[in-house]
Scaffold this active site. Structure first.
Site, short mmCIF file in Angstrom:
data_model
loop_
_atom_site.label_atom_id
_atom_site.label_comp_id
_atom_site.label_asym_id
_atom_site.label_seq_id
_atom_site.Cartn_x
_atom_site.Cartn_y
_atom_site.Cartn_z
N GLU A 430 0.84 -1.20 0.00
CA GLU A 430 0.00 0.00 0.00
C GLU A 430 0.87 1.25 0.00
O GLU A 430 1.70 1.44 0.89
CB GLU A 430 -0.88 -0.01 1.26
N ASP A 503 -1.04 -1.10 5.66
CA ASP A 503 -0.88 -0.57 7.01
C ASP A 503 -1.85 -1.25 7.97
O ASP A 503 -2.94 -1.65 7.59
CB ASP A 503 -1.20 0.94 7.01
N ASP A 505 -4.02 -0.30 9.87
CA ASP A 505 -5.08 0.61 10.32
C ASP A 505 -6.33 0.38 9.48
O ASP A 505 -6.36 -0.51 8.63
CB ASP A 505 -4.62 2.08 10.23
N ASP A 507 -7.76 2.14 7.08
CA ASP A 507 -7.56 2.31 5.64
C ASP A 507 -6.87 1.10 5.03
O ASP A 507 -7.24 0.63 3.96
CB ASP A 507 -6.71 3.55 5.36
#
Ligand code: TTJ
Length: 640
Positions: A430, A503, A505, A507
């Site tokens: 990403e 990541d 998280d 997103d």
């Protein structure tokens, strides 16, 4: 419901085959796995017996309870398992059902059996894999009961009490054996999805699921008078239907009971779920072929009659007609034949003609009776054809372009040097910020890296043409090497492992979800054959002096802090880009030390995109994995 006195069955109908020892020796052979899937499978195994009784017309109520100790109770209001003694064995029919492999009631005509069929292995298998099992049969004013441990009777069948003269039914309570199963904790949602599906497929049958575990107490009732018609409404909920009505028909031909329900929505995917005797057939077969043939022919005939298609124009293709289609095809057959490698494809040829015949007549009539709907289906299919032609052109263009670029590989791919695909991995990373450390941290002989810019296209929401115009998507397809659709060839796969690295998280989880959706829709074979993985970067680094640990969950972090003392230094990684090369390599990329999740497909329940994850090394369940699991199913509702 039929009258309980109508038919008398006895112990003679029970077939005796073999003993139960092999079940405990090789449980996987009988229930597929001893993991979570197998644990849930044994519930369906028991419930299916009650569903058979419902299909025979003698039961309309099933209650499934997860007891507070994770044991299961299944109760129905059927005729009750026969308790009389089977001649020549000296044993009761009940005992035979629960202690002999493949023993089950044989119905004399008109019986479509769910249990003991394709996946059905019978109640004795569940008994063999239970620490303790108790069965109670309510009939003729008495409660008959027998108990077992690991499949071995610990009592004789005996009357343990009385009940109302009119009461009838069977109740089974079992405790899965924790020395056999890797986990004995039930997942309410897993049972819910499957039991809801069973209720949709058996119209009029009421199934209640109850959870009695502390803090998790809940109850749901599944009861659909409309059956699969309501199933289609349920699947299309949250999507825009092209017309209000759901088409439904049923009929019997050659002793095969056929039901079909369908409705188009404004999306692009086709979602056709086929069932034989309530069992999902993800590989289709003759019933699916019959369905497709009938739909294509009936609609083309109608489109010509109504002059929506000009004489000079070609017939609409099946694919065009099925764009945005949600359909359920359910057949009930007394002795279905299955073929193919996994024996999951219906082979009974009569089923094709039964579905084809019944659907053609009924769908033609439906179109004639509902000309506005008929017109909108034709218009949608004609539009789909135009879009498909444009997509084909775009695809050809993409193919030509990549060929011109030399070697055909996308410019963003940082490839590895090894040419033996079995040894190679590709990390889909990403964002550009993580690309640097990933490039430096990899083993360039075996590990390739490719960055994704921003969120990739949600393929649930886009038509095919947009997909071929999307550089991230075409880049990945080219890098993987297999091609898609008719051109797909697993032998051309350039990497044994495709590893999604985002990541830790929300997103990142969303991007991973979109990636999984793309793979599920366009390259499902890669998931099925176990080539798709999700990297697990740590969430924390806990250090004190020279000593440090990586932690993959809050709980693990707390534990490490406790170990090192309260003055330990805790840093939280907000993204892959925050790790230095060495940290990223060690925690997330190096096969010796990393943690990976392997993505699996689960088709126990047909109507939900259900991806499951197996952890390779380590067994921390962290929040991101949960997010992906939750959202992989619902990705069509996420907006990009
Ligand atoms: C078989 O033919 C004679 C009349 O009863 C039929 C029968 O066995 N019905 C039946 C079985 N209803 N419910 C069951 C059953 C329910 C559970 C929960 C578990 C098992 C193994 C069977």
């Amino acid at each position: 419901m039929k009258n309980i006195e109508n038919e008398k069955y006895g112990a003679e109908q029970i077939q005796v085959l073999e003993g139960l020892e092999p079940v405990r020796v090789r449980p996987g052979m009988y229930i597929g796995s001893t993991g979570e899937r197998g644990l849930h499978h044994i519930v369906y195994e028991i419930v299916d017996n009650s569903v058979d009784e419902a299909l025979a017309g003698f039961c309309d109520d099933i209650k499934v309870t997860i007891e507070s100790d994770n044991s299961i109770t299944v109760r129905d209001n059927g005729r009750g398992v026969p308790v009389d003694v089977k001649e020549g064995t000296g044993k009761s029919a009940l005992e035979i059902v629960f202690t002999v492999l493949h023993a089950g009631g044989k119905f004399g005509g008109g019986g479509y059996k769910v249990s003991g069929g394709l996946h059905g292995v019978g109640a004795s298998v569940v008994n063999a894999l239970s620490k303790k099992l108790t069965v109670k049969v309510y009939k003729d004013g008495h409660i008959y009961s027998q108990t077992y441990e690991k499949g071995i009777p610990t009592t004789n069948v005996s009357i343990i009490g009385d009940c109302d003269k009119d009461e009838h039914g069977t109740e089974v309570h079992f405790e899965p054996d924790d020395t056999i199963f890797e986990t004995t904790i039930y997942n309410y949602d897993t049972l819910k999805t499957r039991l809801r599906e069973t209720a949709f497929l058996t119209k009029g049958l009421k199934i209640t699921l109850k959870d009695l575990r502390e803090g998790k107490e809940k109850e749901k009732v599944f009861h659909y008078e409309g059956g699969i018609k309501e199933f289609v409404e349920f699947i299309n909920k949250g999507k825009k239907p092209v017309y209000d009505k759901v088409f439904y028909c049923e009929g019997t031909k050659d002793n095969i009971l056929v039901e079909v329900a369908l409705q188009h929505n404004e999306e692009y995917q086709e979602a056709i779920y086929t069932f034989v005797n309530n069992i999902n057939t993800p590989e289709g077969g003759t019933h699916l072929t019959g369905f497709k043939n009938a739909l294509t022919k009936a609609l083309n005939d109608y489109a010509r009659e109504q002059k929506y298609l000009k004489e000079s124009e070609e017939n609409l293709s099946g694919e065009d007609i099925r764009e945005g289609l949600t359909a359920i095809v359910s057949v009930k057959i007394e002795d279905p034949e299955f073929e193919g490698q996994t024996k999951q494809k219906l082979g009974t040829s009569e089923a094709q003609f039964a579905v084809q015949g019944i659907l053609t007549d009924n769908f033609k009539y439906f179109l004639e009776q509902n000309p506005i709907i008929g017109k909108s289906i034709c218009e949608k299919a004609i539009l789909a054809r135009k879009a498909r032609d444009a997509a084909r052109k775009a695809r050809d263009l993409t193919r030509r372009k990549t060929a011109l670029e030399g070697g055909g590989l996308p410019g963003k791919l940082v490839d590895c040097s090894e040419r033996d695909a079995k040894l190679c991995e590709i990390f889909i990373v990403e964002g550009d910020s993580a690309l640097g450390p990933a490039k430096d941290g990899r083993d360039s002989r075996y590990q390739a890296v490719m960055p994704l810019r921003g969120k990739i296209l949600n393929v649930e929401k886009a038509n095919e043409q947009r997909m071929y115009e999307n550089a991230e998507i075409t880049g990945m397809i080219t890098a993987f090497g297999t091609g898609i659709k008719d051109e797909f060839d697993i032998k051309k796969l350039r990497y044994d492992k495709i590893i999604i690295m985002t990541d830790a998280d929300v997103d990142g989880a969303h991007i991973a979800t979109l990636m999984l959706t793309f793979l599920y829709r366009f390259l499902p074979q890669l998931i099925k054959e176990g080539h798709v993985y999700i990297a697990q970067p740590p969430l924390f680094k806990v250090s004190k002096g020279k000593k440090f640990y990586y932690a993959y969950s809050d709980a693990e972090k707390d534990e490490r802090v406790k170990e090192l003392g309260d003055d330990a230094d805790v840093s939280r990684y907000k993204g892959l880009g925050e790790m230095d090369t060495e940290e990223l390599a060690e925690t997330t990329m190096d096969p010796e030390t990393r943690v990976l999740l392997r993505v699996n497909m689960n088709d126990d329940a047909a109507s939900e995109l259900d991806l499951t994850f197996t952890t390779l090394m380590g067994d921390e369940v962290e929040p991101r994995r949960v997010f992906i699991e939750e959202n992989a199913k619902y990705v069509q509702n996420l907006d990009v």
